[in-house]
Design a protein around this motif. Structure first.
Motif, PDB file in Angstrom:
ATOM      1  N   GLY A   1       0.864  -1.436  -0.062  1.00 18.56           N
ATOM      2  CA  GLY A   1       0.146  -0.012   0.004  1.00 18.56           C
ATOM      3  C   GLY A   1       1.005   1.250   0.095  1.00 18.56           C
ATOM      4  O   GLY A   1       2.016   1.087   0.233  1.00 18.56           O
TER       5      GLY A   1
ATOM      6  N   GLN B   1       0.651   5.479   1.104  1.00 18.11           N
ATOM      7  CA  GLN B   1      -0.099   6.181   1.896  1.00 18.11           C
ATOM      8  C   GLN B   1      -0.279   7.611   0.952  1.00 18.11           C
ATOM      9  O   GLN B   1       0.739   8.067   0.131  1.00 18.11           O
ATOM     10  CB  GLN B   1       0.694   6.880   3.138  1.00 18.11           C
ATOM     11  N   PRO B   2      -1.762   8.129   1.085  1.00 24.30           N
ATOM     12  CA  PRO B   2      -1.705   9.400   0.120  1.00 24.30           C
ATOM     13  C   PRO B   2      -1.257  10.576   1.211  1.00 24.30           C
ATOM     14  O   PRO B   2      -2.140  11.114   1.884  1.00 24.30           O
ATOM     15  CB  PRO B   2      -3.248   9.581   0.082  1.00 24.30           C
TER      16      PRO B   2
ATOM     17  N   ILE C   1      -4.454   2.507  -1.556  1.00 28.49           N
ATOM     18  CA  ILE C   1      -4.039   3.756  -1.260  1.00 28.49           C
ATOM     19  C   ILE C   1      -4.485   3.627   0.386  1.00 28.49           C
ATOM     20  O   ILE C   1      -5.785   3.603   1.062  1.00 28.49           O
ATOM     21  CB  ILE C   1      -5.202   4.799  -1.755  1.00 28.49           C
TER      22      ILE C   1
ATOM     23  N   ASN D   1      -5.378   5.381   3.079  1.00 27.58           N
ATOM     24  CA  ASN D   1      -5.721   6.558   3.702  1.00 27.58           C
ATOM     25  C   ASN D   1      -5.969   6.629   5.313  1.00 27.58           C
ATOM     26  O   ASN D   1      -5.702   7.695   5.871  1.00 27.58           O
ATOM     27  CB  ASN D   1      -6.984   7.113   3.028  1.00 27.58           C
TER      28      ASN D   1
ATOM     29  N   THR E   1      -6.015  11.479  -1.641  1.00 27.81           N
ATOM     30  CA  THR E   1      -6.314  10.032  -1.930  1.00 27.81           C
ATOM     31  C   THR E   1      -6.578  10.049  -3.564  1.00 27.81           C
ATOM     32  O   THR E   1      -6.165   9.075  -4.012  1.00 27.81           O
ATOM     33  CB  THR E   1      -7.704   9.805  -1.102  1.00 27.81           C
TER      34      THR E   1
ATOM     35  N   ALA F   1      -3.282   9.957  -5.295  1.00 30.41           N
ATOM     36  CA  ALA F   1      -2.482   9.038  -5.071  1.00 30.41           C
ATOM     37  C   ALA F   1      -2.998   7.707  -6.192  1.00 30.41           C
ATOM     38  O   ALA F   1      -2.168   7.144  -6.666  1.00 30.41           O
ATOM     39  CB  ALA F   1      -2.426   8.270  -3.670  1.00 30.41           C
ATOM     40  N   ALA F   2      -4.308   7.665  -6.228  1.00 32.01           N
ATOM     41  CA  ALA F   2      -4.807   6.719  -7.134  1.00 32.01           C
ATOM     42  C   ALA F   2      -4.431   7.000  -8.449  1.00 32.01           C
ATOM     43  O   ALA F   2      -4.255   6.031  -9.280  1.00 32.01           O
ATOM     44  CB  ALA F   2      -6.534   6.603  -6.858  1.00 32.01           C
TER      45      ALA F   2
ATOM     46  N   MET G   1      -0.929   5.974  -9.289  1.00 29.94           N
ATOM     47  CA  MET G   1      -0.623   4.502  -9.314  1.00 29.94           C
ATOM     48  C   MET G   1      -1.024   4.034 -10.767  1.00 29.94           C
ATOM     49  O   MET G   1      -0.523   3.235 -11.402  1.00 29.94           O
ATOM     50  CB  MET G   1      -1.416   3.520  -8.028  1.00 29.94           C
TER      51      MET G   1
ATOM     52  N   VAL H   1      -9.024   1.714  -2.124  1.00 28.94           N
ATOM     53  CA  VAL H   1      -8.861   2.725  -0.770  1.00 28.94           C
ATOM     54  C   VAL H   1      -9.312   2.023   0.216  1.00 28.94           C
ATOM     55  O   VAL H   1     -10.188   1.533   0.470  1.00 28.94           O
ATOM     56  CB  VAL H   1      -9.549   4.153  -1.162  1.00 28.94           C
TER      57      VAL H   1
END
Ligand code: ADP
Ligand code: TRP
Length: 323
Positions: free
Chosen positions: A8, A10-11, A40, A42, A59, A62-63, A66, A80
């Motif tokens: 994973g 972190q955002p 993600i 969060n 969030t 970050a998605a 990726m 998430v």
């Protein structure tokens, strides 16, 4: 059966090349050979972020990062963390068999406290949540950078303790940390990290990337002087982008003298911009369609929820919480 691989992110800010080589690149490669779980984190970021708009933005960012870097939701589980709240119940259950002393030994926690951060309970329990992320999906392999090794070892310890106390329930996970990407150096020679202000970002403006690369700290050797390649940040980063034979040519030129640090940085910059160009373009496309990204995440959570719930039900049964 294919191995389950999980990690994973972190955002919590802008992705950098340390994240890419330390974890993301391997995750993308694993999509074709394993059952990949990528999420993600969060709930982890909530230990440091206390503003809703910031959390939402980071969030989704970050998605998009990726997805732009090659995560394909059809080939893996991509979601998430907070969309599958079963992980929070498992965290509580695991924290009831986790010795306080184990958490107190966490380097990452101790470092933050030493730096003067006033810790909340969430930060202290961070490794228990990470353990639940790993165990709820019965993960075999956890690709991470060296900074996360101890957290994965804690997950192993807690899984073994649970299995011994309540019967075989969890797969025992293994961290996967190839030595050549265990700790990517930042522009000041320390580990590249958002917290040290020494990153080379992936999706920032080209000018920002250029400034970061040209700002790599070096000694004051002149152009003609021979330089030591091993341990030099420019060389260590350059190696990540090129095949071995090309890295060797760079090393020889560096060591025989005649190549200045400025020229070496320019060569590195060119490699970085070339490598990430297609990803940066993909990122722009994704930014234009956030609804599509949200839908991908929703579907991902639905898919992974079934797996998480199935493990959690075993745990509820094993502990007598299901009566
Ligand atoms: P940061 O230290 O910048 O906050 P994160 O903790 O968000 O980075 O790291 C996300 C992932 O990237 C983790 O798997 C971590 O181990 C890996 N990673 C981060 N920095 C590096 C680095 N400099 N070298 C290798 N892996 C790294
Ligand atoms: N703690 C990790 C980091 O900061 C992110 C993370 C959360 C993670 N849960 C995880 C990584 C489970 C691997 C497995 O980078």
């Amino acid at each position: 059966m294919k191995k389950r691989v999980l990690s994973g992110i972190q955002p919590s800010g802008k992705l950098h090349i340390g994240n890419y080589f330390g974890m993301i690149k391997r995750m993308v490669e694993y999509q074709n050979s394993s059952d990949l779980f990528c999420f993600i984190a969060n709930l982890h970021s909530l230990t440091t972020i206390s503003d809703a708009d910031t959390m939402k933005k980071l969030t989704l960012d970050a998605a998009m990062d990726m997805l732009a870097l090659g995560i394909e939701p059809d080939k893996c589980h991509f979601w998430v963390q907070s969309d599958v709240p079963e992980v929070a119940e498992l965290t509580w259950i695991l924290s009831c068999i986790t010795p306080i002393g184990l958490m107190e030994r966490a380097h990452s926690y101790k470092d933050k406290v030493t730096k003067g951060i006033s810790p909340n309970l969430g930060l202290f329990c961070y490794p228990a949540l990470m353990t639940a992320d790993i165990l709820i999906n019965q993960s075999n392999i956890v690709p991470v950078g060296k900074d996360q090794k101890q957290h994965v070892e804690m997950a192993r310890d807690i899984a073994i303790k649970f299995n011994n106390s309540f019967g075989e329930t969890f797969v025992i996970p293994e961290p996967e940390i190839p030595p050549e990407v265990a700790t990517i150096p930042g522009t000041d020679g320390q580990k590249m990290s958002k917290s040290y202000n020494n990153t080379i970002p992936i999706f920032d403006d080209e000018k920002v990337i250029k400034k970061a690369v040209m700002g790599i700290i070096t000694d004051s050797k002149g152009v003609d002087e021979p330089k030591i390649a091993k341990g030099n940040v420019i060389y260590e980063l350059y190696k990540l982008f090129v095949p071995n034979d090309e890295a060797l040519i760079f090393k020889k030129n560096f060591e025989k003298g005649g190549m200045g640090y400025g020229d070496a940085k320019k060569l590195l910059l060119e490699k970085i911009l070339n490598e990430f160009k297609p990803y940066r373009e993909k990122r722009v496309e994704l930014e234009a369609n956030p609804k599509k990204v949200e839908k991908i995440l929703e579907e991902g959570a639905e898919k992974v929820k079934k797996i998480s719930l199935s493990t959690l039900n075993k745990v509820r049964q094993a502990t007598g919480l299901k009566y």
